[in-house]
Design an enzyme around this catalytic site. Sequence first.
Site, PDB file in Angstrom:
ATOM      1  CG  HIS A   1      22.812  39.057  -8.608  1.00 23.44           C
ATOM      2  ND1 HIS A   1      24.102  38.919  -9.058  1.00 23.44           N
ATOM      3  CD2 HIS A   1      22.262  40.054  -9.354  1.00 23.44           C
ATOM      4  CE1 HIS A   1      24.333  39.790 -10.018  1.00 23.44           C
ATOM      5  NE2 HIS A   1      23.225  40.494 -10.226  1.00 23.44           N
TER       6      HIS A   1
ATOM      7  CG  ASP B   1      19.988  46.959  -7.368  1.00 18.26           C
ATOM      8  OD1 ASP B   1      20.231  45.982  -8.109  1.00 18.26           O
ATOM      9  OD2 ASP B   1      20.553  48.069  -7.483  1.00 18.26           O
ATOM     10  CB  ILE B   2      22.978  50.261  -4.027  1.00 16.34           C
ATOM     11  CG1 ILE B   2      23.353  51.435  -3.147  1.00 16.34           C
ATOM     12  CG2 ILE B   2      23.738  50.276  -5.315  1.00 16.34           C
ATOM     13  CD1 ILE B   2      22.954  51.273  -1.701  1.00 16.34           C
TER      14      ILE B   2
ATOM     15  CG  HIS C   1      18.122  41.959 -10.826  1.00 18.27           C
ATOM     16  ND1 HIS C   1      18.627  43.194 -10.482  1.00 18.27           N
ATOM     17  CD2 HIS C   1      19.133  41.322 -11.468  1.00 18.27           C
ATOM     18  CE1 HIS C   1      19.871  43.305 -10.909  1.00 18.27           C
ATOM     19  NE2 HIS C   1      20.208  42.176 -11.518  1.00 18.27           N
TER      20      HIS C   1
HETATM   21  P1  AMP Z   1      23.885  42.574 -12.682  1.00 15.12           P
HETATM   22  O1  AMP Z   1      25.191  41.933 -12.254  1.00 15.12           O
HETATM   23  O2  AMP Z   1      23.962  43.081 -14.099  1.00 15.12           O
HETATM   24  O3  AMP Z   1      22.708  41.665 -12.474  1.00 15.12           O
HETATM   25  O4  AMP Z   1      23.657  43.865 -11.767  1.00 15.12           O
HETATM   26  C1  AMP Z   1      24.167  43.961 -10.462  1.00 15.12           C
HETATM   27  C2  AMP Z   1      23.239  44.773  -9.600  1.00 15.12           C
HETATM   28  O5  AMP Z   1      23.834  44.913  -8.314  1.00 15.12           O
HETATM   29  C3  AMP Z   1      22.940  46.194 -10.098  1.00 15.12           C
HETATM   30  O6  AMP Z   1      21.529  46.359 -10.217  1.00 15.12           O
HETATM   31  C4  AMP Z   1      23.535  47.111  -9.027  1.00 15.12           C
HETATM   32  O7  AMP Z   1      22.763  48.275  -8.799  1.00 15.12           O
HETATM   33  C5  AMP Z   1      23.554  46.192  -7.826  1.00 15.12           C
HETATM   34  N1  AMP Z   1      24.595  46.518  -6.835  1.00 15.12           N
HETATM   35  C6  AMP Z   1      25.909  46.690  -7.072  1.00 15.12           C
HETATM   36  N2  AMP Z   1      26.569  46.973  -5.927  1.00 15.12           N
HETATM   37  C7  AMP Z   1      25.634  46.955  -4.939  1.00 15.12           C
HETATM   38  C8  AMP Z   1      25.668  47.170  -3.525  1.00 15.12           C
HETATM   39  N3  AMP Z   1      26.813  47.446  -2.876  1.00 15.12           N
HETATM   40  N4  AMP Z   1      24.506  47.076  -2.827  1.00 15.12           N
HETATM   41  C9  AMP Z   1      23.352  46.800  -3.456  1.00 15.12           C
HETATM   42  N5  AMP Z   1      23.247  46.584  -4.788  1.00 15.12           N
HETATM   43  C10 AMP Z   1      24.372  46.661  -5.515  1.00 15.12           C
END
Ligand code: AMP
Length: 132
Positions: free
Chosen positions: A93, A29-30, A95
Amino acid sequence: MASIFSRIIAGEIPCYRVAEDENNFAFLDINPMAPGHTLVVPKHETDYIFDLSDEQYLSLQLFAKRVAKALGEAVPCKRVASAVLGMEVPHAHIHLVPINSEADIDFHKKHSLEPARMAEIAKAIAEKYENS
Ligand code: AMP
């Protein structure tokens, strides 16, 4: 339009890759809640995780289990937490977050790590995954 995660999987957007198999992909996660916070996603783009077929869902969860074990070995922690939100990115996805207490899970607390540190962590998890 392809989701940002589909574009990461296709190599159009960079990521800190952790592991992949035929159906699934894992990367850091970024904005991690903790160092090693990993996202596990199905390659087949589906918005809502509970809309995956039984086969896709089981494949994703089994892949997540193997990645979580590798993560727990690479990053010292009491547990690897698993959570599904999907409020931000419309591509299913999971986490995976290394935690030492309940307080370590806080989706409002996101950090930014140095690129070199992110690369080092991704490599450490990837090596554990490959050896599992
Ligand atoms: P959620 O959809 O609420 O489960 O959260 C989406 C997650 O994706 C968040 O924790 C972001 O930090 C992560 N995220 C969004 N864009 C990117 C990216 N380009 N690379 C890695 N993680 C990402």
